[in-house]
Motif scaffolding. Structure first.
Motif, short mmCIF file in Angstrom:
data_model
loop_
_atom_site.label_atom_id
_atom_site.label_comp_id
_atom_site.label_asym_id
_atom_site.label_seq_id
_atom_site.Cartn_x
_atom_site.Cartn_y
_atom_site.Cartn_z
N ALA A 97 -5.43 -7.61 -8.91
CA ALA A 97 -6.48 -7.38 -7.91
C ALA A 97 -6.50 -8.50 -6.88
N PHE A 98 -6.46 -9.75 -7.35
CA PHE A 98 -6.43 -10.88 -6.41
C PHE A 98 -5.15 -10.86 -5.57
N LEU A 99 -4.06 -10.49 -6.19
CA LEU A 99 -2.78 -10.48 -5.48
C LEU A 99 -2.77 -9.46 -4.34
N PHE A 100 -3.23 -8.23 -4.63
CA PHE A 100 -3.13 -7.17 -3.63
C PHE A 100 -4.31 -7.13 -2.67
N VAL A 101 -5.47 -7.65 -3.07
CA VAL A 101 -6.62 -7.65 -2.17
C VAL A 101 -6.58 -8.85 -1.23
N ARG A 102 -6.20 -10.00 -1.77
CA ARG A 102 -6.23 -11.22 -0.96
C ARG A 102 -4.85 -11.71 -0.53
N GLY A 103 -3.83 -11.27 -1.23
CA GLY A 103 -2.50 -11.76 -0.92
C GLY A 103 -1.89 -11.07 0.30
N ASN A 104 -0.97 -11.77 0.91
CA ASN A 104 -0.23 -11.23 2.04
C ASN A 104 1.22 -11.68 1.90
N PHE A 105 2.07 -10.75 1.48
CA PHE A 105 3.46 -11.11 1.20
C PHE A 105 4.36 -9.95 1.62
N PRO A 106 5.66 -10.20 1.78
CA PRO A 106 6.58 -9.14 2.22
C PRO A 106 6.60 -7.97 1.24
N ALA A 107 6.73 -6.76 1.79
CA ALA A 107 6.83 -5.52 1.00
C ALA A 107 5.62 -5.32 0.09
N LYS A 108 4.44 -5.72 0.56
CA LYS A 108 3.22 -5.60 -0.23
C LYS A 108 2.92 -4.14 -0.56
N ASN A 109 3.04 -3.26 0.43
CA ASN A 109 2.76 -1.84 0.20
C ASN A 109 3.73 -1.23 -0.79
N PHE A 110 4.98 -1.66 -0.74
CA PHE A 110 5.97 -1.14 -1.69
C PHE A 110 5.61 -1.53 -3.12
N PHE A 111 5.26 -2.79 -3.32
CA PHE A 111 4.91 -3.25 -4.66
C PHE A 111 3.60 -2.63 -5.14
N TYR A 112 2.70 -2.32 -4.20
CA TYR A 112 1.45 -1.65 -4.58
C TYR A 112 1.75 -0.24 -5.09
N LEU A 113 2.62 0.47 -4.38
CA LEU A 113 3.03 1.80 -4.84
C LEU A 113 3.75 1.71 -6.18
N LEU A 114 4.54 0.67 -6.36
CA LEU A 114 5.24 0.48 -7.63
C LEU A 114 4.25 0.25 -8.77
N MET A 115 3.13 -0.42 -8.46
CA MET A 115 2.12 -0.70 -9.48
C MET A 115 1.42 0.57 -9.94
N ILE A 116 1.14 1.48 -9.01
CA ILE A 116 0.40 2.69 -9.37
C ILE A 116 1.32 3.82 -9.81
N LEU A 117 2.63 3.62 -9.74
CA LEU A 117 3.58 4.67 -10.11
C LEU A 117 3.41 5.16 -11.55
N PRO A 118 3.14 4.28 -12.54
CA PRO A 118 3.00 4.77 -13.92
C PRO A 118 1.93 5.84 -14.10
N LEU A 119 0.96 5.90 -13.20
CA LEU A 119 -0.11 6.90 -13.34
C LEU A 119 0.40 8.32 -13.11
N VAL A 120 1.48 8.48 -12.36
CA VAL A 120 1.98 9.82 -12.05
C VAL A 120 3.22 10.17 -12.87
N ILE A 121 3.68 9.24 -13.69
CA ILE A 121 4.82 9.52 -14.57
C ILE A 121 4.30 10.15 -15.85
N PRO A 122 4.83 11.29 -16.28
CA PRO A 122 4.38 11.91 -17.54
C PRO A 122 4.52 10.93 -18.71
N GLY A 123 3.52 10.96 -19.59
CA GLY A 123 3.53 10.04 -20.73
C GLY A 123 4.73 10.19 -21.62
N VAL A 124 5.23 11.42 -21.76
CA VAL A 124 6.42 11.64 -22.60
C VAL A 124 7.62 10.91 -22.00
N ILE A 125 7.81 11.04 -20.69
CA ILE A 125 8.92 10.36 -20.02
C ILE A 125 8.77 8.86 -20.14
N LEU A 126 7.55 8.38 -19.98
CA LEU A 126 7.30 6.95 -20.07
C LEU A 126 7.62 6.43 -21.47
#
Length: 286
Positions: A97-126
């Protein structure tokens, strides 16, 4: 007049739809809870009288859930895994939360999408992916170095790692939402008055985040406790309650003691969910 009639018809249809929707959601829970108190060896009608044997009886054939060692062992492992996953997830979620709310670093949006990706991956596949990756690493280290990495074999630690991989996304989102509402001027004022970064974090920022931290912990505990599809591929001999109930269903079939367990979980989950809602409510303004 026609408009008024149409509005009344729409309102009536909407209310009937909502009633049917909630009946659809509640009916299985009510049925499971009802048969937990039926004085019958089978979870079915007719009703043969009220009993608490499926909770407290200590003899067969009506062995209650609180005397069933296998179910109690599964409950213990589920609680243990849930505490470990939720605690680890809240800690990492706070850092995220501190990293993505207050941080400013290259490819921030990409890493944010990478963080939330597990929510859309089926549990069996995971679960399969984590099992394959952990087994390959453990086998490679064993073949080349002769070291046995037990924590990468199916068991409690691998279940914790597997559930943590997607539960931490939930805690990150919950805590981030609270952190976005924080007034940074409070921290700046404390720093100008001579407080250190650690003191500001301990006395100002974390107390503000406390409701979200508690709610995130409760939600992650519930998600971990009820998880089945990911856990199924990572579990070892220490089977949590969901796996134990599935195994009982597969071997014996549905029994009233499983309805008793379900009723116990429904009440427990409902109370925890209620606590989660209460702690997130803002205090009344004076």
């Amino acid at each position: 007049m026609a408009v008024s009639t149409q509005n009344k018809g729409f309102l009536l249809g909407y209310r009937l739809y909502m009633l049917a929707f909630f009946i659809f959601l509640a009916a299985p829970l009510i049925a499971a809870g009802t048969f937990a108190f039926n004085d019958s060896l089978f979870p079915s009608l007719p009703w043969r009288g009220f009993t608490l044997d499926w909770f407290f009886n200590d003899t067969e054939p009506k062995l209650g859930m609180f005397h069933d060692r296998r179910l109690l062992r599964g409950l213990y492992y589920s609680a243990l895994i849930g505490v470990m996953v939720s605690t680890l997830s809240v800690f990492v979620g706070t850092c995220n939360a501190f990293l993505f709310v207050r941080g400013n670093f290259p490819a921030k949006n990409f890493f944010y999408l990478l963080m939330i990706l597990p929510l859309v991956i089926p549990g069996v596949i995971l679960g399969i992916s984590i099992l394959v990756m952990a087994s390959n690493i453990a086998n490679g280290v064993d073949d080349r170095l002769g070291l046995e990495l037990e924590f990468l074999r199916p068991g409690i630690l691998l279940v914790v790692l597997g559930q943590f991989s997607f539960v931490t996304t939930i805690t990150s989102l919950v805590i981030s939402a609270r952190l976005k509402k924080f007034d940074y001027e409070m921290e700046e004022a404390a720093l100008n008055l001579g407080a250190t970064r650690v003191q500001v974090l301990r006395t100002i920022t974390l107390p503000f985040l406390r409701p979200a931290l508690i709610a995130a912990w409760i939600v992650s505990f519930l998600v971990s406790f009820e998880n089945f599809n990911t856990t199924l591929f990572l579990v070892g001999s220490e089977a949590p309650l969901t796996i134990t109930m599935f195994d009982r269903m597969a071997k014996v079939g549905s029994t009233p003691v499983l309805n008793a367990v379900s009723f116990f979980l429904i009440v427990g989950s409902g109370l925890l969910a209620l606590i989660s809602v209460v702690v997130q409510r803002d205090p009344p303004k004076t």
